[in-house]
Design a protein around this motif. Structure first.
Motif, PDB file in Angstrom:
ATOM      1  N   HIS A  62       4.050 -28.160  -5.374  1.00 19.35           N
ATOM      2  CA  HIS A  62       3.937 -29.506  -4.824  1.00 19.35           C
ATOM      3  C   HIS A  62       4.683 -29.522  -3.497  1.00 19.35           C
ATOM      4  O   HIS A  62       5.429 -28.592  -3.174  1.00 19.35           O
ATOM      5  N   THR A  63       4.496 -30.589  -2.754  1.00 22.96           N
ATOM      6  CA  THR A  63       5.217 -30.776  -1.502  1.00 22.96           C
ATOM      7  C   THR A  63       6.346 -31.776  -1.722  1.00 22.96           C
ATOM      8  O   THR A  63       6.145 -32.813  -2.352  1.00 22.96           O
TER       9      THR A  63
ATOM     10  N   GLN B   5       8.229 -26.875   0.184  1.00 26.66           N
ATOM     11  CA  GLN B   5       7.431 -26.575  -0.993  1.00 26.66           C
ATOM     12  C   GLN B   5       8.303 -26.563  -2.234  1.00 26.66           C
ATOM     13  O   GLN B   5       9.439 -26.092  -2.204  1.00 26.66           O
TER      14      GLN B   5
ATOM     15  N   THR C 230       9.574 -31.575   5.308  1.00 26.76           N
ATOM     16  CA  THR C 230       8.795 -31.217   4.130  1.00 26.76           C
ATOM     17  C   THR C 230       9.154 -29.802   3.699  1.00 26.76           C
ATOM     18  O   THR C 230       9.506 -28.958   4.521  1.00 26.76           O
TER      19      THR C 230
ATOM     20  N   ARG D  21       8.831 -34.206   0.307  1.00 24.55           N
ATOM     21  CA  ARG D  21       9.065 -34.817   1.621  1.00 24.55           C
ATOM     22  C   ARG D  21      10.345 -35.641   1.540  1.00 24.55           C
ATOM     23  O   ARG D  21      10.482 -36.513   0.695  1.00 24.55           O
TER      24      ARG D  21
ATOM     25  N   ASP E 143      -2.647 -34.816  -1.946  1.00 24.86           N
ATOM     26  CA  ASP E 143      -1.855 -35.626  -1.013  1.00 24.86           C
ATOM     27  C   ASP E 143      -1.481 -37.002  -1.575  1.00 24.86           C
ATOM     28  O   ASP E 143      -1.291 -37.960  -0.831  1.00 24.86           O
TER      29      ASP E 143
END
Length: 156
Positions: A135-136, A152, A150, A138, A74
């Protein structure tokens, strides 16, 4: 003359009802294409289309698009801001598409990313560190009504 006053009074009353009922709040919805964002070893960038749909009644300003890539802990490993600078009255539903290119070579540089050795090629780094991971992403639109989405990022 009385009918004009009555019509004006009814119009003011209906507008007041709309405002009090919350219908005057202009809002936005975000949609990303493609979602999820997929990369393969040979690809270092991907064009993204973020569709911003306004809805409701009122006025809306869209100032910036904030792009963040977030790792499995995060932690934000990349962030960038793109100016949008749009102000518009909103009556009903309208859409606007914002284009952005997600560039892996800009996100993962030897200077900024500890796991990237400066003596290896990007393809070697991809195979060693990124392949089969994710990873994310945003995306946040700032303005009079901030909104985030958000998605992926998959490294195949």
């Amino acid at each position: 003359m009385n009918s004009k006053k009555l019509s004006l009074s009814i119009l003011i009353f209906l507008a007041s009802l709309l405002i009090l009922s919350g219908c005057s709040n202009a809002g936005i919805l975000l949609e990303l294409d493609p979602n999820p964002v997929e990369f393969s070893q040979n690809e270092t960038s991907r064009d993204l289309d973020l569709t911003v749909t306004t809805e409701g009644f009122g006025s809306l300003s869209l100032n910036n698009l904030i792009i963040e890539v977030i790792d499995e802990n995060d932690e934000i490993i990349f962030d960038e801001e793109k100016e949008i600078d749009i102000t518009l009255p909103v009556i009903g539903e309208h859409s606007k598409t914002v284009e952005y290119t997600l560039d892996l070579k800009k996100i993962f540089t030897p200077e900024e990313y500890d796991e990237y050795n400066s003596d290896e090629t990007f393809e070697e780094f991809y195979l060693r560190v990124l392949q089969d991971k994710s990873h994310t992403l945003r995306l946040t639109v700032t303005g009079s009504n901030d909104s985030s989405l958000t998605a992926q990022i998959n490294y195949n």
